[in-house]
Design a protein around this motif. Structure first.
Motif, PDB file in Angstrom:
ATOM      1  N   TYR A  34       2.023  11.010  -4.369  1.00 45.55           N
ATOM      2  CA  TYR A  34       1.299  12.261  -4.594  1.00 45.55           C
ATOM      3  C   TYR A  34       2.271  13.395  -4.748  1.00 45.55           C
ATOM      4  O   TYR A  34       3.402  13.301  -4.281  1.00 45.55           O
ATOM      5  N   LEU A  42       6.427   9.585  -1.939  1.00 42.74           N
ATOM      6  CA  LEU A  42       5.986   8.200  -1.800  1.00 42.74           C
ATOM      7  C   LEU A  42       5.818   7.947  -0.315  1.00 42.74           C
ATOM      8  O   LEU A  42       6.737   8.203   0.463  1.00 42.74           O
ATOM      9  N   LYS A  43       4.656   7.457   0.067  1.00 38.66           N
ATOM     10  CA  LYS A  43       4.364   7.262   1.481  1.00 38.66           C
ATOM     11  C   LYS A  43       3.713   5.905   1.679  1.00 38.66           C
ATOM     12  O   LYS A  43       2.892   5.476   0.881  1.00 38.66           O
ATOM     13  N   THR A  44       4.080   5.229   2.780  1.00 38.60           N
ATOM     14  CA  THR A  44       3.505   3.936   3.126  1.00 38.60           C
ATOM     15  C   THR A  44       3.379   3.831   4.632  1.00 38.60           C
ATOM     16  O   THR A  44       4.046   4.545   5.371  1.00 38.60           O
ATOM     17  N   SER A  93       4.151   1.529  -9.726  1.00 38.00           N
ATOM     18  CA  SER A  93       3.131   2.568  -9.896  1.00 38.00           C
ATOM     19  C   SER A  93       3.556   3.480 -11.016  1.00 38.00           C
ATOM     20  O   SER A  93       4.739   3.672 -11.273  1.00 38.00           O
ATOM     21  N   GLU A 148       8.542   7.377   4.265  1.00 40.85           N
ATOM     22  CA  GLU A 148       8.302   8.409   3.256  1.00 40.85           C
ATOM     23  C   GLU A 148       9.584   8.732   2.501  1.00 40.85           C
ATOM     24  O   GLU A 148      10.654   8.811   3.096  1.00 40.85           O
ATOM     25  N   ARG A 183       1.257   5.186  -1.422  1.00 40.53           N
ATOM     26  CA  ARG A 183       0.609   6.350  -2.030  1.00 40.53           C
ATOM     27  C   ARG A 183       1.688   7.222  -2.645  1.00 40.53           C
ATOM     28  O   ARG A 183       2.733   7.457  -2.037  1.00 40.53           O
ATOM     29  N   ASP A 198       0.835  -1.197   0.000  1.00 34.13           N
ATOM     30  CA  ASP A 198       0.000   0.000   0.000  1.00 34.13           C
ATOM     31  C   ASP A 198       0.876   1.256   0.000  1.00 34.13           C
ATOM     32  O   ASP A 198       1.218   1.774   1.051  1.00 34.13           O
ATOM     33  N   ASN A 205      -0.106  13.471  -8.232  1.00 34.32           N
ATOM     34  CA  ASN A 205       0.001  12.782  -9.512  1.00 34.32           C
ATOM     35  C   ASN A 205      -1.112  13.309 -10.408  1.00 34.32           C
ATOM     36  O   ASN A 205      -2.271  13.030 -10.125  1.00 34.32           O
TER      37      ASN A 205
END
Length: 100
Positions: free
Chosen positions: A30, A40-42, A95, A73, A28, A26, A32
């Motif tokens: 942003y 990039l964050k998880t 991604s 991050e 993310r 998972d 985008n």
């Protein structure tokens, strides 16, 4: 089915692949589309490896600058790249992002 230039053909065996997804995938990204910087964050530590590819499949990771990195991050500077579509690959995910 593979067809040779002389018209002969053969069929290959069918192999199935099971792909398990976990919460570790998972991620993310942003914003985008991005202008210059992507985050990039998880929730999990998944940034051991980050690779970036252009639309032709060339690894362009060395052209990027990592602005900030922590356990969950990563901030990457894309400002020296042309506009286009790029793929970001981590250990568990791939991604796509668009640079304006």
């Amino acid at each position: 089915k593979q067809t040779d230039y002389n018209g002969q053909f053969s069929y290959s065996l069918i192999k199935s692949v099971n792909r398990k997804t976990t919460n570790a995938s998972d991620i993310r990204i942003y914003p985008n589309p991005i202008l210059n910087v992507a985050t990039l964050k998880t929730k999990h530590s998944a940034f051991d490896t980050i690779l970036v590819y252009d639309v032709y499949g060339r690894n362009i990771t060395s052209l990027l600058n990592i602005v900030e990195i922590s356990k969950n991050e990563v901030v990457i500077d894309f400002s020296n790249l042309d506009s286009g579509v790029y793929s970001i690959q981590t250990l568990n995910t791939t991604s796509r992002i668009v640079k304006q």
